[in-house]
Design a protein around this motif. Structure first.
Motif, PDB file in Angstrom:
ATOM      1  N   PHE A  14      45.441  38.647  56.915  1.00 45.94           N
ATOM      2  CA  PHE A  14      44.144  38.940  56.187  1.00 45.94           C
ATOM      3  C   PHE A  14      43.717  40.106  56.321  1.00 45.94           C
ATOM      4  O   PHE A  14      43.178  40.395  58.091  1.00 45.94           O
ATOM      5  CB  PHE A  14      43.666  37.496  56.399  1.00 45.94           C
ATOM      6  CG  PHE A  14      42.254  37.350  55.583  1.00 45.94           C
ATOM      7  CD1 PHE A  14      42.121  36.802  54.878  1.00 45.94           C
ATOM      8  CD2 PHE A  14      41.413  38.162  56.196  1.00 45.94           C
ATOM      9  CE1 PHE A  14      40.788  37.127  53.758  1.00 45.94           C
ATOM     10  CE2 PHE A  14      39.726  38.635  55.605  1.00 45.94           C
ATOM     11  CZ  PHE A  14      39.292  37.397  54.299  1.00 45.94           C
ATOM     12  N   LEU A  36      39.040  43.420  47.434  1.00 43.41           N
ATOM     13  CA  LEU A  36      40.523  43.773  47.806  1.00 43.41           C
ATOM     14  C   LEU A  36      40.983  43.299  46.564  1.00 43.41           C
ATOM     15  O   LEU A  36      40.457  42.118  45.795  1.00 43.41           O
ATOM     16  CB  LEU A  36      40.518  42.643  48.847  1.00 43.41           C
ATOM     17  CG  LEU A  36      42.086  42.642  49.081  1.00 43.41           C
ATOM     18  CD1 LEU A  36      42.451  42.862  50.463  1.00 43.41           C
ATOM     19  CD2 LEU A  36      42.940  41.176  48.446  1.00 43.41           C
ATOM     20  N   ALA A  74      44.958  41.347  45.604  1.00 39.27           N
ATOM     21  CA  ALA A  74      45.554  40.505  45.795  1.00 39.27           C
ATOM     22  C   ALA A  74      46.457  39.991  44.211  1.00 39.27           C
ATOM     23  O   ALA A  74      46.877  41.310  44.141  1.00 39.27           O
ATOM     24  CB  ALA A  74      45.572  39.742  46.574  1.00 39.27           C
TER      25      ALA A  74
HETATM   26  N1  HPA Z   1      41.811  39.739  53.093  1.00 42.49           N
HETATM   27  C1  HPA Z   1      40.623  39.274  52.017  1.00 42.49           C
HETATM   28  N2  HPA Z   1      40.579  38.502  50.718  1.00 42.49           N
HETATM   29  C2  HPA Z   1      41.627  38.827  50.201  1.00 42.49           C
HETATM   30  C3  HPA Z   1      43.095  38.531  51.060  1.00 42.49           C
HETATM   31  C4  HPA Z   1      43.074  39.146  51.713  1.00 42.49           C
HETATM   32  O1  HPA Z   1      43.739  39.934  52.564  1.00 42.49           O
HETATM   33  N3  HPA Z   1      44.352  38.093  50.467  1.00 42.49           N
HETATM   34  C5  HPA Z   1      43.320  37.310  49.775  1.00 42.49           C
HETATM   35  N4  HPA Z   1      42.505  38.274  49.740  1.00 42.49           N
END
Ligand code: HPA
Length: 176
Positions: free
Chosen positions: A25, A125, A127
């Motif tokens: 994370f 972020l 993802a």
């Molecule tokens: N950090 C914050 N939000 C997220 C992450 C992460 O690594 N992965 C998916 N959402």
């Protein structure tokens, strides 16, 4: 990548196995705690967008709000919250998207901006890109012009930024 990209990356913490085993994370709270770093972060966005004649910053619930609000203040444009389902009190329009398990929905007030307004979408972020893409589609459907989607961190291995670009939107990340 922005001029402060390497520096910003150095103040983001990786928490292994959170919220579940196998996930690394990326935690932005050390960046927010560090006032010099937070200023450089906001300045990176201001530098990129100050000449782009934006009408509104659409910020995604909840960590997008942290960067969206100071950016809207500094650029002198309006702030539009893109929220999780059920949070906005007035008339809304929504976009459903698929998560790994199940579905989620983002919402926007129907009077959030004017037709043709130039809008930047921000979140902390990217993802898989599901939320950002849903927000971009929602704004496009509502008659807004998505100038770019912007984030602090892109996780390119998860393919989200590529997906957003394939859908025809521009992506800017301070670091990857
Ligand atoms: N950090 C914050 N939000 C997220 C992450 C992460 O690594 N992965 C998916 N959402």
């Amino acid at each position: 990548m922005s001029i402060y990209g390497d520096y910003i990356k150095s103040v983001i913490r990786t928490v292994p196995d959170w919220p579940q085993p196998g996930v690394n994370f990326r935690d932005i709270t050390p960046l927010l705690q560090n006032s010099a770093a937070f200023r450089k972060l906001i300045d990176s966005f201001v530098h990129r967008y100050q000449e782009m004649d934006l009408d509104a910053i659409a910020a995604i619930d909840a960590r997008g709000f942290i960067i969206g609000a100071p950016l809207a203040y500094e650029l002198g444009c309006s702030f539009v919250p893109v929220r999780k389902k059920g949070k906005l009190p007035f008339k809304t329009i929504s976009e459903t998207y698929t998560l790994e398990y199940g579905q989620a929905e983002v919402e926007l007030h129907s009077d959030a901006f004017k037709q043709g307004d130039r809008i930047l979408i921000v979140d902390d972020l990217i993802a898989t890109g599901g939320t950002m893409l849903a927000a971009a589609k929602l704004i496009t459907r509502s008659g807004g012009q998505v100038v770019e989607t912007a984030t602090i961190v892109d996780l390119p291995d998860l393919g989200g930024s590529a997906r957003i670009r394939e859908a025809g939107y521009s992506v800017f990340a301070v670091c990857s």
